[in-house]
Design a protein around this motif. Structure first.
Motif, PDB file in Angstrom:
ATOM      1  N   ALA A 120      -5.893 -57.564 -25.412  1.00  0.00           N
ATOM      2  CA  ALA A 120      -4.458 -57.623 -25.690  1.00  0.00           C
ATOM      3  C   ALA A 120      -3.650 -57.546 -24.400  1.00  0.00           C
ATOM      4  CB  ALA A 120      -4.058 -56.492 -26.634  1.00  0.00           C
ATOM      5  N   GLY A 121      -4.108 -56.723 -23.470  1.00  0.00           N
ATOM      6  CA  GLY A 121      -3.427 -56.610 -22.187  1.00  0.00           C
ATOM      7  C   GLY A 121      -3.468 -57.909 -21.401  1.00  0.00           C
ATOM      8  N   TYR A 122      -4.624 -58.577 -21.426  1.00  0.00           N
ATOM      9  CA  TYR A 122      -4.734 -59.867 -20.740  1.00  0.00           C
ATOM     10  C   TYR A 122      -3.839 -60.921 -21.388  1.00  0.00           C
ATOM     11  CZ  TYR A 122      -8.375 -58.853 -17.322  1.00  0.00           C
ATOM     12  OH  TYR A 122      -9.058 -58.375 -16.232  1.00  0.00           O
ATOM     13  N   ARG A 123      -3.741 -60.876 -22.727  1.00  0.00           N
ATOM     14  CA  ARG A 123      -2.864 -61.834 -23.407  1.00  0.00           C
ATOM     15  C   ARG A 123      -1.404 -61.592 -23.031  1.00  0.00           C
ATOM     16  NH1 ARG A 123      -6.567 -60.940 -27.679  1.00  0.00           N
ATOM     17  NH2 ARG A 123      -5.163 -59.479 -28.731  1.00  0.00           N
ATOM     18  N   PHE A 124      -1.018 -60.321 -22.911  1.00  0.00           N
ATOM     19  CA  PHE A 124       0.346 -60.013 -22.486  1.00  0.00           C
ATOM     20  C   PHE A 124       0.585 -60.506 -21.059  1.00  0.00           C
ATOM     21  CE2 PHE A 124       3.381 -57.183 -20.338  1.00  0.00           C
ATOM     22  CZ  PHE A 124       4.496 -57.379 -21.144  1.00  0.00           C
ATOM     23  N   GLY A 125      -0.381 -60.272 -20.175  1.00  0.00           N
ATOM     24  CA  GLY A 125      -0.252 -60.730 -18.808  1.00  0.00           C
ATOM     25  C   GLY A 125      -0.151 -62.245 -18.706  1.00  0.00           C
ATOM     26  N   LEU A 126      -0.970 -62.949 -19.487  1.00  0.00           N
ATOM     27  CA  LEU A 126      -0.913 -64.408 -19.506  1.00  0.00           C
ATOM     28  C   LEU A 126       0.436 -64.898 -20.017  1.00  0.00           C
ATOM     29  CD1 LEU A 126      -4.516 -65.178 -20.781  1.00  0.00           C
ATOM     30  CD2 LEU A 126      -3.535 -66.025 -18.638  1.00  0.00           C
ATOM     31  N   THR A 127       0.949 -64.263 -21.055  1.00  0.00           N
ATOM     32  CA  THR A 127       2.253 -64.652 -21.599  1.00  0.00           C
ATOM     33  C   THR A 127       3.343 -64.483 -20.553  1.00  0.00           C
ATOM     34  OG1 THR A 127       1.558 -63.928 -23.796  1.00  0.00           O
ATOM     35  CG2 THR A 127       3.911 -64.246 -23.455  1.00  0.00           C
ATOM     36  N   LEU A 128       3.310 -63.377 -19.850  1.00  0.00           N
ATOM     37  CA  LEU A 128       4.277 -63.121 -18.776  1.00  0.00           C
ATOM     38  C   LEU A 128       4.176 -64.182 -17.689  1.00  0.00           C
ATOM     39  CD1 LEU A 128       6.370 -61.031 -17.717  1.00  0.00           C
ATOM     40  CD2 LEU A 128       4.483 -59.890 -16.549  1.00  0.00           C
ATOM     41  N   ALA A 129       2.950 -64.518 -17.329  1.00  0.00           N
ATOM     42  CA  ALA A 129       2.724 -65.497 -16.266  1.00  0.00           C
ATOM     43  C   ALA A 129       3.164 -66.899 -16.659  1.00  0.00           C
ATOM     44  CB  ALA A 129       1.239 -65.512 -15.887  1.00  0.00           C
ATOM     45  N   ILE A 130       3.173 -67.209 -17.939  1.00  0.00           N
ATOM     46  CA  ILE A 130       3.574 -68.532 -18.417  1.00  0.00           C
ATOM     47  C   ILE A 130       5.086 -68.625 -18.578  1.00  0.00           C
ATOM     48  CG2 ILE A 130       3.411 -70.130 -20.368  1.00  0.00           C
ATOM     49  CD1 ILE A 130       0.553 -68.827 -20.822  1.00  0.00           C
ATOM     50  N   LEU A 131       5.682 -67.611 -19.188  1.00  0.00           N
ATOM     51  CA  LEU A 131       7.119 -67.646 -19.476  1.00  0.00           C
ATOM     52  C   LEU A 131       7.981 -67.506 -18.225  1.00  0.00           C
ATOM     53  CD1 LEU A 131       7.385 -65.566 -22.776  1.00  0.00           C
ATOM     54  CD2 LEU A 131       7.452 -68.051 -22.497  1.00  0.00           C
ATOM     55  N   VAL A 132       7.418 -67.043 -17.124  1.00  0.00           N
ATOM     56  CA  VAL A 132       8.205 -66.860 -15.913  1.00  0.00           C
ATOM     57  C   VAL A 132       8.802 -68.174 -15.426  1.00  0.00           C
ATOM     58  CG1 VAL A 132       6.299 -67.207 -14.270  1.00  0.00           C
ATOM     59  CG2 VAL A 132       8.210 -65.680 -13.665  1.00  0.00           C
ATOM     60  N   TRP A 133       8.191 -69.320 -15.794  1.00  0.00           N
ATOM     61  CA  TRP A 133       8.674 -70.618 -15.313  1.00  0.00           C
ATOM     62  C   TRP A 133       9.848 -71.154 -16.121  1.00  0.00           C
ATOM     63  CZ3 TRP A 133       6.651 -70.861 -10.822  1.00  0.00           C
ATOM     64  CH2 TRP A 133       5.358 -70.368 -10.589  1.00  0.00           C
ATOM     65  N   VAL A 134      10.077 -70.630 -17.312  1.00  0.00           N
ATOM     66  CA  VAL A 134      11.098 -71.191 -18.203  1.00  0.00           C
ATOM     67  C   VAL A 134      12.502 -71.172 -17.591  1.00  0.00           C
ATOM     68  CG1 VAL A 134      12.267 -70.910 -20.428  1.00  0.00           C
ATOM     69  CG2 VAL A 134       9.763 -70.797 -20.297  1.00  0.00           C
ATOM     70  N   PRO A 135      12.982 -70.039 -17.037  1.00  0.00           N
ATOM     71  CA  PRO A 135      14.326 -70.056 -16.438  1.00  0.00           C
ATOM     72  C   PRO A 135      14.464 -71.077 -15.314  1.00  0.00           C
ATOM     73  CG  PRO A 135      13.520 -67.801 -16.660  1.00  0.00           C
ATOM     74  CD  PRO A 135      12.364 -68.702 -16.952  1.00  0.00           C
ATOM     75  N   PHE A 136      13.426 -71.234 -14.509  1.00  0.00           N
ATOM     76  CA  PHE A 136      13.482 -72.189 -13.400  1.00  0.00           C
ATOM     77  C   PHE A 136      13.526 -73.631 -13.915  1.00  0.00           C
ATOM     78  CE2 PHE A 136      11.426 -68.387 -11.619  1.00  0.00           C
ATOM     79  CZ  PHE A 136      12.256 -68.157 -10.538  1.00  0.00           C
TER      80      PHE A 136
END
Length: 500
Positions: free
Chosen positions: A228-244
């Protein structure tokens, strides 16, 4: 013999303005009804500022395209820990897991390669401003889709294959961006401009491979070091590009320009596609850009599979096993390749590059044989540096080749230099799309060769040695077509490629 396609939306065939109208630079985006970068007066009056403005926004949008395109190269290395069984054995070198990882990471490469041709054609059709806005906004689909399904641990691999294919839209951005910027700069500055534009995009690979492991590690520390922690980390790493992505789309819409005479007369593409040099350069670009993008996508998987003991070194794991260094040095070296090619000729640089790449492969194999990660990493970094230089030198050759051919045709048929220059830019723009597509497809072939070699021989050595031979053959082709004094444009001995 290469013909010249004449006529633009604002100027009918054979009606070329005798004087350049006054040009005024402005920040807001618009259609540029007259664009004459090769005219020194026009360039000094504000054309240079307008070209640089468009280059800045083009680089930003293309950078994010590459970032989304290469997401999968890093994501697959953590999906096993996130609870996806088809990648669970990757850290132990399991052949099935390695094969699945290479399959997922190579799928965006193939789709991105296929999209590069229509993306190039879209610039004359819709204009650089509108299409850059659209292509940037399109990146939201694979990004948000992956962020959702990475949190569904029961998701089968075929769903992720579709998501990986959708990420290919980021790879198409390269050709539309390069074709667009090709119209903005004079011949003497194209090498540096195209090199900067491409390097800015290529840096998206390095930043992704650096930022994603850091954010994944952060996510696991904020929660727990479990699936679950890895899934949260992956989600964070993916969504970081959306604002840019949103900023890139808005910036392109508000500030970029479209060039009216970049519109195709319909004939430029046919001339480019039937020109033998388009296909020769496409093969050479497989060796340079195909190597850069193919190894960039595969490098995190290759390191994890060949040196699993690195997982015991916490800071190296947090930095993605240093895989980002390859794309970083390859991106930074690309403008140098364009710049030095402006000075001494792209063909000479390309020849040296292919020879050096063959040597680099031999050093990589020595690193594997000796189980030496430092040697393996240094050899790969050398390969990336040379591929980056080669990317710049080969792309510098493209406008030079078409300019030389159209000038020859113009001289033989009494046509003006303005007509020749406009035709050369349109044909080079069309050729860039084809060459970029074939080069990116070479990246997919490279990864598939690694995958098949691993499956059939339980070793990647056969694939690597095949690359070395291919690099030597491409070097020979460069000499044969562009450095032999007896070879000439249009099969006429009067005009050799001395400065290509």
């Amino acid at each position: 013999m290469t013909a010249i396609a004449t006529g633009t939306p604002s100027n009918p065939p054979n009606e070329v303005p005798t004087e350049s109208p006054t040009f005024v630079h402005q920040l807001r985006g618009r259609w540029l009804e007259h664009w004459e970068p090769d005219n020194p007066t026009f360039w000094a009056a504000g054309g240079d500022k307008t070209a640089r403005k468009n280059l800045i926004f083009s680089v930003f949008a293309e950078n994010l395209g590459f970032a989304v395109w290469v997401l999968w190269g890093t994501v697959v290395t953590s999906m096993g820990a996130a609870g996806f069984g088809f990648l669970a054995g990757l850290g132990k070198g399991d052949p099935t897991a390695v094969s699945n990882a290479l399959l997922l990471s190579s799928t965006p490469t193939l789709v991105g390669a296929a999209l590069r041709i229509p993306y190039t054609f879209a610039i004359p059709k819709f204009g650089g401003r509108a299409f850059t806005t659209f292509s940037a906004a399109l990146l939201l689909i694979p990004t948000l889709g992956l962020a959702y399904f990475i949190n569904q641990p029961g998701t089968p691999m075929w769903v992720f294959m579709i998501l990986a294919a959708l990420a290919g839209v980021g790879g198409g951005n390269f050709s539309s961006s390069m074709a667009n910027i090709n119209f903005f700069f004079p011949d003497g500055k194209k090498g540096a401009a195209l090199g900067i534009n491409a390097a800015g995009g290529n840096l998206g690979v390095a930043q992704t491979q650096l930022v994603l492991p850091l954010l994944i590690t952060l996510g696991t520390h904020l929660t727990a070091k479990d699936a679950a922690g890895y899934r949260f980390g992956l989600t964070l790493a993916i969504l970081v590009w959306v604002p840019f992505i949103l900023v890139a789309a808005f910036g392109a819409l508000r500030y970029m320009d479209s060039v009216s005479n970049a519109k195709s007369d319909g004939r430029s593409y046919k001339l480019a596609l039937t020109n033998v040099h388009t296909w020769v350069m496409a093969v050479l670009y497989i060796g340079t850009f195909g190597s850069f993008i193919g190894f960039s996508f595969a490098f995190p998987t290759l390191i994890k599979a060949n040196f699993p003991e690195l997982t015991k070194i916490g800071w190296i794991t947090t930095l993605g096993n240093l895989a980002f260094l390859g794309a970083l040095v390859g991106s930074v070296s690309r403008p140098f390749g364009g710049w030095v090619s402006d000075k001494v000729g792209g063909a000479k640089i390309t020849l040296y590059v292919f020879g050096g790449m063959a040597v680099s492969v031999a050093l990589i194999m020595a690193g594997l044989e000796l189980k030496s990660f430092p040697l393996y990493l240094i050899a790969f970094l050398l390969l990336f540096v040379l591929a980056g230089i080669g990317n710049g030198s080969t792309y510098r050759m493209i406008p030079t080749i078409f300019t030389a051919e159209t000038k020859k045709y113009a001289a033989e048929h009494g046509l003006s230099q303005s007509e020749s220059a406009a035709s050369a830019r349109r044909q080079a723009g069309a050729a860039i799309g084809v060459i970029g597509a074939v080069g990116a497809a070479g990246g997919w072939l490279l990864q598939q060769a690694l995958r098949l070699s691993n499956i059939n021989y339980h070793s990647m050595a056969p694939a690597f040695w095949a690359y070395a031979v291919a690099f030597l053959l491409m070097g020979a082709a460069t000499w044969w077509f562009y450095l032999r004094s007896s070879f000439a444009i249009g099969r006429s001995p009067s005009l050799a490629y001395a400065n290509v």
